[in-house]
Design an enzyme around this catalytic site. Structure first.
Site, PDB file in Angstrom:
ATOM      1  N   ASP A  47      24.912 -82.936  53.123  1.00  0.00           N
ATOM      2  CA  ASP A  47      23.510 -83.464  53.062  1.00  0.00           C
ATOM      3  C   ASP A  47      22.702 -82.700  54.247  1.00  0.00           C
ATOM      4  O   ASP A  47      23.195 -82.576  55.489  1.00  0.00           O
ATOM      5  CB  ASP A  47      23.320 -84.931  53.111  1.00  0.00           C
ATOM      6  CG  ASP A  47      23.822 -85.592  51.860  1.00  0.00           C
ATOM      7  OD1 ASP A  47      24.227 -85.003  50.838  1.00  0.00           O
ATOM      8  OD2 ASP A  47      23.502 -86.908  51.510  1.00  0.00           O
ATOM      9  N   HIS A 194      27.791 -84.115  56.504  1.00  0.00           N
ATOM     10  CA  HIS A 194      26.465 -83.427  57.167  1.00  0.00           C
ATOM     11  C   HIS A 194      26.511 -82.136  57.621  1.00  0.00           C
ATOM     12  O   HIS A 194      27.421 -82.144  58.885  1.00  0.00           O
ATOM     13  CB  HIS A 194      25.856 -84.477  57.979  1.00  0.00           C
ATOM     14  CG  HIS A 194      25.153 -85.535  57.237  1.00  0.00           C
ATOM     15  ND1 HIS A 194      26.011 -86.932  57.086  1.00  0.00           N
ATOM     16  CD2 HIS A 194      24.040 -86.035  56.779  1.00  0.00           C
ATOM     17  CE1 HIS A 194      25.399 -87.492  56.294  1.00  0.00           C
ATOM     18  NE2 HIS A 194      24.176 -87.357  55.927  1.00  0.00           N
TER      19      HIS A 194
HETATM   20 ZN   LIG Z   1      19.935 -87.000  54.247  1.00  0.00          ZN
END
Ligand SMILES: [Zn+2]
Length: 232
Positions: A47, A194
């Site tokens: 993400d 991430h």
């Molecule tokens: Zn996010």
């Protein structure tokens, strides 16, 4: 009598907080959070990218192990790094929607604002790659009735996760994060990472090695969930 009402109201508030904050609660929208578990496979998702520094390094690691992942991209970053987005697609990964500005206020946005955030992100991805993503992940995993309604109207599919690595928490060491993922590994797992985090490539390498050592293989999310990631 009053205390009964107080307890009921408190329980309702707890329920509503859980329903909004847990993407897998499936109260306001149906989120796909794992595969059917038929095989010892897991899927990696990233993400908040593309990140100018880290995403290319993460892509190098994925290439080294020949693993196809999914990137839930922030539209404004897509506009700033279209070449990285094209590289993600060229190397066989999936690109998906994670709103245009990833605002902390997204869960409080009006229907019009939510729609705009999702449409702008998809437009940015389309501009750089020609692809129209169908997969969406809400920032912070937060959902509500407005987001649910917009997702439905835009015909998007919400993808959650079943293993949250907590890689964004600065106080967690790489080995703690790896251990956390290892303990939660299960067939059909969707792992949340991430690619904006510092040393995301080194963490990724360790997670891949731990996963392989535990006899799991990697599969892309469209194959795991048997879904089409793009509008035709
Ligand atoms: Zn996010």
């Amino acid at each position: 009598m009053y205390w009964v009402i107080i307890i009921l109201v408190f329980a309702l508030i707890l329920f509503l907080v859980w329903a909004s904050a847990d993407v897998g609660s499936n109260i306001y929208l149906k989120a796909l959070c794992k595969g059917d578990g038929a095989q010892r496979v897991v899927s990696l998702t990233f993400d908040d990218g593309p990140d100018e520094q880290m995403t290319p390094l993460v892509l190098d690691v994925l290439k080294q192990y020949n693993i196809k992942a999914t990137f839930f991209l922030v539209g404004s970053k897509v506009d700033n790094n279209p070449d990285i987005v094209r590289r993600i697609v060229a190397e066989g990964h999936i690109v998906a929607n994670h709103t245009y500005s990833h605002s902390g206020l997204f869960p409080l946005s009006s229907k019009r604002e939510v729609k705009q955030e999702l449409e702008r992100c998809n437009a940015a991805i389309k501009r750089s790659t020609g692809l129209s993503p169908k997969l969406f992940r809400p920032p912070f995993g937060v959902t509500n009735p407005i987001i649910g309604a917009v997702i439905k109207s835009l015909n998007l599919k919400t993808i959650g996760w079943s293993i949250r690595s907590l890689d964004t928490m600065a106080d967690k060491s790489r080995s703690t994060i790896c251990q956390r993922v290892k303990e939660r590994l299960h067939p059909g797992a969707i792992i949340l990472l991430h690619d904006r985090c510092d040393k995301a490539d080194e963490l990724l390498k360790e997670i891949i090695q731990t996963t392989l050592e535990n006899n799991y293989n990697f599969i892309s999310i469209d194959k795991m969930l048997k879904i089409n990631p793009y509008e035709k």
